[in-house]
Design a protein around this motif. Structure first.
Motif, mmCIF file in Angstrom:
data_model
loop_
_atom_site.group_PDB
_atom_site.id
_atom_site.type_symbol
_atom_site.label_atom_id
_atom_site.label_comp_id
_atom_site.label_asym_id
_atom_site.label_seq_id
_atom_site.Cartn_x
_atom_site.Cartn_y
_atom_site.Cartn_z
ATOM 1 N N ASP A 74 -4.072 3.852 2.675
ATOM 2 C CA ASP A 74 -5.487 3.566 2.948
ATOM 3 C C ASP A 74 -5.682 2.111 3.388
ATOM 4 O OD1 ASP A 74 -5.062 2.231 0.608
ATOM 5 O OD2 ASP A 74 -6.723 3.123 -0.496
ATOM 6 N N GLU A 121 -9.733 1.834 -5.630
ATOM 7 C CA GLU A 121 -8.797 1.608 -4.521
ATOM 8 C C GLU A 121 -7.392 1.255 -5.015
ATOM 9 O OE1 GLU A 121 -11.246 -1.514 -3.215
ATOM 10 O OE2 GLU A 121 -11.942 -0.470 -1.416
ATOM 11 N N ASP A 163 0.849 -1.204 0.000
ATOM 12 C CA ASP A 163 0.000 0.000 0.000
ATOM 13 C C ASP A 163 0.879 1.247 0.000
ATOM 14 O OD1 ASP A 163 -1.927 1.947 0.430
ATOM 15 O OD2 ASP A 163 -2.004 1.571 2.594
ATOM 16 N N THR A 164 0.698 2.096 -1.010
ATOM 17 C CA THR A 164 1.563 3.292 -1.063
ATOM 18 C C THR A 164 0.851 4.593 -0.689
ATOM 19 O OG1 THR A 164 1.070 3.542 -3.425
ATOM 20 C CG2 THR A 164 3.116 2.394 -2.836
ATOM 21 N N ASN A 165 -0.480 4.572 -0.568
ATOM 22 C CA ASN A 165 -1.142 5.843 -0.244
ATOM 23 C C ASN A 165 -1.849 5.813 1.103
ATOM 24 O OD1 ASN A 165 -3.187 4.172 -0.944
ATOM 25 N ND2 ASN A 165 -4.301 5.659 -2.198
ATOM 26 N N ILE A 188 -4.928 -0.548 1.762
ATOM 27 C CA ILE A 188 -5.199 -1.454 0.646
ATOM 28 C C ILE A 188 -4.044 -1.377 -0.356
ATOM 29 C CG2 ILE A 188 -6.769 -1.883 -1.317
ATOM 30 C CD1 ILE A 188 -9.001 -0.648 0.412
ATOM 31 N N GLY A 189 -3.568 -2.500 -0.776
ATOM 32 C CA GLY A 189 -2.481 -2.519 -1.751
ATOM 33 C C GLY A 189 -2.918 -1.838 -3.042
ATOM 34 N N ASP A 190 -1.965 -1.352 -3.825
ATOM 35 C CA ASP A 190 -2.328 -0.624 -5.046
ATOM 36 C C ASP A 190 -1.308 -0.860 -6.160
ATOM 37 O OD1 ASP A 190 -0.274 1.197 -4.039
ATOM 38 O OD2 ASP A 190 -1.843 1.936 -2.697
#
Ligand code: GLC
Ligand code: CA
Length: 529
Positions: free
Chosen positions: A28, A77, A24-26, A30-32
Motif C-alpha cells: 500500500d 496502516e 512496506d510488505t502489503n 506505507i511501511g508497516d
C-alpha cells in the motif's frame, strides 16, 4: 566504577526505525510492522541488538504519529496490536530489545481525552489539558504561530507547543500522571524493553520563568513514570533540547530513578545557526562537544547517547561531512568518531549505508508539517528558490523518505507508489549497491559494531582525548583493565599524524597499515595494543 545496570545498557546498539518509511510488505506504499519483522535478520547481521520504533499508535498523522489518538492501539496502516506482539516475540527470540516511543507531553486532538475535555468546563476530563480564558503568555508553537488556540466549543484557549492538533497534556493534574503511568505499564506488560521519551523536558511548564520546559515538577513527574519498582529495570532515553549540565545529570543518574540517558543536541547545533542554515564550522567543534560529554559522563557514571542522525534533522553527513566524492570516507569517519565512544550507539535507518540529504525542487515534494509551515514563513522574506534551498538542507523529510534498499523499483521499499517521493539519490545510494561495493559503508559499520561488542575496553573503558584543541583531528584512547585502543580520525585535507604505539591497525577506511604518517581526508585508523 560502572554499575551493573549501566553495563547492561552499554551493551545496547539501537537502530531507529521510522516505520512509515522503512519497509512496506502489503503493497500500500506505507511501511508497516511486518516490514520491521522482515528486516530483523538484516539488523542482527549489522550488529544491532535493539530497535527504537518511532510512534506506531493510532493517529491522524498531522505530525506523523507524534499526535496520538490512542496510546494502546496501532495505526491501521501499520498493522495490529498482534503484529506488535509478534514483533516483540521475534525480537526476543533474537535477543533483541524493543524501545517504544512514548509521547507524554501532548496527544492528538482526536484523542478521547481531548474530545471530552473540550466539551465543557466540568466534565471528568476538563482538566486534562491547559485551558484558560486568555492566552497566558506569548509562547510560540514549534511549528510556527502562537502556542494558544481558541476552541469554539469550550469557549477557552488551550496550549499546544506543537501543531494546534497536538494539545499539551496538563501534568499538574495527578490524573494525567496516572494515565501515562498506565500507558507505560501497558507496554511493559506486553514485553517492551524501554522507551524513548518525546520532549520529556516539556512535561512540566515553568509559568513563573515564562518557559514551557524544565518546570519545577519535572523530576517528580519523570520519577513517577520510571522510578517505580515495576519499571526500574527498563531502558529510557529522554529527548532534551535544553543544555543545562546539572539538570542532565540529575535526570540520568541511576539512583534518582529517572532516565537512563538523554539525547543532547549541542553537537547537531554546531553545524548550523538554525537547523536550516549551514555554518562554516568544522568537525573540530563536534569533537570538543562530544569529548566534554565523554569526560563528564565518565566522572559521574552516566551514559552518553551516541548519535548523529534522527528523524528530526538533515543528515549529519550532509551537514558536517562530505556527501559527494568523499561520502564513503566521511560516513565511515563519523561512525568511528561516535560509535567507539562510551555510551549507547543510536543508528538511524539508512545511515548504515551512507545515506545523505535528498534534494527536491518544489515544496510539493515535502510532507513534514514543520518544513511546509516554515517554508511559507521563509517565503515572506526571500525568494522561493532561496527558501527551498534551506528546506533541502534542514528538512525533517531528508531522513524520512522511503528507505532505499535497492536501485530498483521504488528503491525496494514497496511494490506500490510510496506514500512520499523517494530519496533523490536512491539509485546511487542504496543498501544493495553499497554492499556490493568495495567501499561499503555497511561493512564498515558491521566491523565497528563487532569491535565494540567484542571488547570490554570499547564498552566500558576510560576515554581520554589525545588531540589538542588546534589539531584538525579526533584522536582518543579507550582503556580498560590494562588493554588499550587508539582511534585516529583525520578531518584535514592532508595531515602528518604520529602516535607512539606498538599496537596494530585493526580497521581503517583507506586500507592503511602503518600508524604514523600522512593521513588523507576523513582517514580513520583503529589501533589495538
Ligand atoms: C519531538 C519529535 C518530533 C515531533 C515533536 C512533537 O521533537 O522527535 O518528531 O514533531 O517531538 O512530538
Ligand atoms: Ca504497508
Amino acid at each position: 566504577m560502572i554499575s551493573e545496570q549501566y553495563k547492561k545498557f552499554l551493551s545496547y546498539v539501537i537502530y531507529q526505525v521510522y516505520p512509515r518509511s522503512f519497509n512496506d510488505t502489503n503493497g500500500d506504499g506505507i511501511g508497516d510492522i511486518n516490514g520491521v519483522i522482515e528486516k530483523l535478520d538484516y539488523l542482527k547481521e549489522l550488529g544491532v541488538n535493539a530497535i527504537w520504533l518511532c510512534p506506531c499508535y493510532k493517529s491522524p498523522n498531522d505530525d506523523n504519529g507524534y499526535d496520538i489518538a490512542d496510546y494502546r492501539d496501532i495505526m491501521d496502516e501499520f498493522g495490529t496490536l498482534d503484529d506488535v506482539k509478534r514483533l516483540i516475540s521475534e525480537m526476543h527470540k533474537r535477543d533483541m530489545k524493543l524501545i517504544m516511543d512514548l509521547v507524554p507531553n501532548h496527544t492528538s486532538s482526536e484523542h478521547e481525552w481531548f474530545k471530552q475535555s473540550r466539551m465543557s468546563k466540568d466534565n471528568p476530563y476538563s482538566d486534562y489539558y491547559y485551558w484558560f480564558d486568555e492566552p497566558q503568555n506569548d509562547w510560540q508553537s514549534c511549528f510556527c504561530g502562537s502556542a494558544w488556540e481558541y476552541d469554539e466549543q469550550r469557549g477557552q484557549y488551550y496550549l499546544h507547543s506543537y501543531a494546534p492538533s497536538q494539545p499539551d497534556l496538563n501534568w499538574e493534574n495527578p490524573k494525567v500522571v496516572k494515565e501515562i503511568q498506565d500507558v507505560v505499564d501497558f507496554w511493559v506488560d506486553l514485553g517492551v524493553d524501554g522507551f524513548r521519551c518525546d520532549v520529556i523536558d516539556q512535561i512540566s511548564k515553568d509559568w513563573e520563568r515564562n518557559s514551557n520546559c524544565f518546570g519545577p515538577q519535572l523530576h517528580d513527574h519523570i520519577h513517577a513514570l520510571f522510578g517505580r519498582d515495576k519499571v526500574r529495570h527498563i531502558f529510557t532515553v529522554g529527548e532534551c533540547w535544553a543544555g543545562d549540565i546539572d539538570e542532565i545529570v540529575r535526570h540520568s543518574a541511576y539512583e534518582r530513578g529517572e532516565l537512563s540517558t538523554l539525547f543532547q543536541f549541542d553537537h547537531l547545533a554546531c553545524g548550523c545557526t538554525t537547523k536550516f542554515r549551514k555554518k562554516p564550522e568544522s568537525l573540530k567543534s563536534v569533537r570538543d562537544i562530544i569529548a566534554n560529554w565523554q569526560t563528564l559522563n565518565q566522572e559521574r557514571d552516566l551514559i552518553h547517547a551516541l548519535f548523529t542522525d534522527n528523524h528530526d534533522n538533515g543528515r549529519f553527513i550532509s551537514r558536517m561531512g562530505n556527501d559527494g566524492e568523499l561520502r564513503y570516507e566521511s560516513a565511515t569517519c563519523l561512525a568511528a568518531m561516535f560509535y567507539l565512544l562510551r555510551g549507547v550507539p543510536f543508528i538511524y535507518q539508512g545511515q548504515e549505508f551512507g545515506l545523505t540529504n535528498s534534494h527536491h525542487d518544489s515544496i510539493d515534494e515535502f510532507d513534514d508539517i514543520e518544513s511546509v509551515n516554515i517554508y511559507k514563513y521563509f517565503c515572506e522574506n526571500m525568494t522561493p528558490e532561496e527558501a527551498i534551498e534551506k528546506i533541502n538542507f534542514g528538512s525533517r523529510d531528508n531522513p524520512r523518505r522511503p528507505m532505499s534498499w535497492t536501485a530498483g523499483k521504488n528503491g525496494g521499499f514497496s511494490d506500490a507508489e510510496p506514500w512520499m517521493p523517494l530519496h533523490s539519490r536512491y539509485k546511487e545510494i542504496n543498501l544493495e549497491t553499497d554492499r556490493n561495493s568495495e567501499k561499503s559503508v555497511f561493512k564498515f559499520y558491521r566491523d565497528i559494531l563487532k569491535i565494540r561488542r567484542e571488547n570490554d575496553a570499547i564498552l566500558y573503558g576510560d576515554f581520554e582525548l589525545v588531540s589538542k584543541k588546534e589539531d584538525g583531528n579526533f584522536i582518543f584512547t579507550r582503556t580498560y583493565e590494562g588493554k588499550r585502543f587508539i582511534v585516529i580520525c583525520n578531518f584535514e585535507e592532508e595531515a602528518e599524524i604520529s602516535v607512539e604505539t606498538n599496537g596494530k591497525i585493526i580497521l581503517s577506511n583507506y586500507g592503511r597499515d602503518i600508524v604514523s604518517g600522512t593521513y588523507r581526508p576523513y582517514e580513520v585508523a583503529i589501533i589495538e595494543e
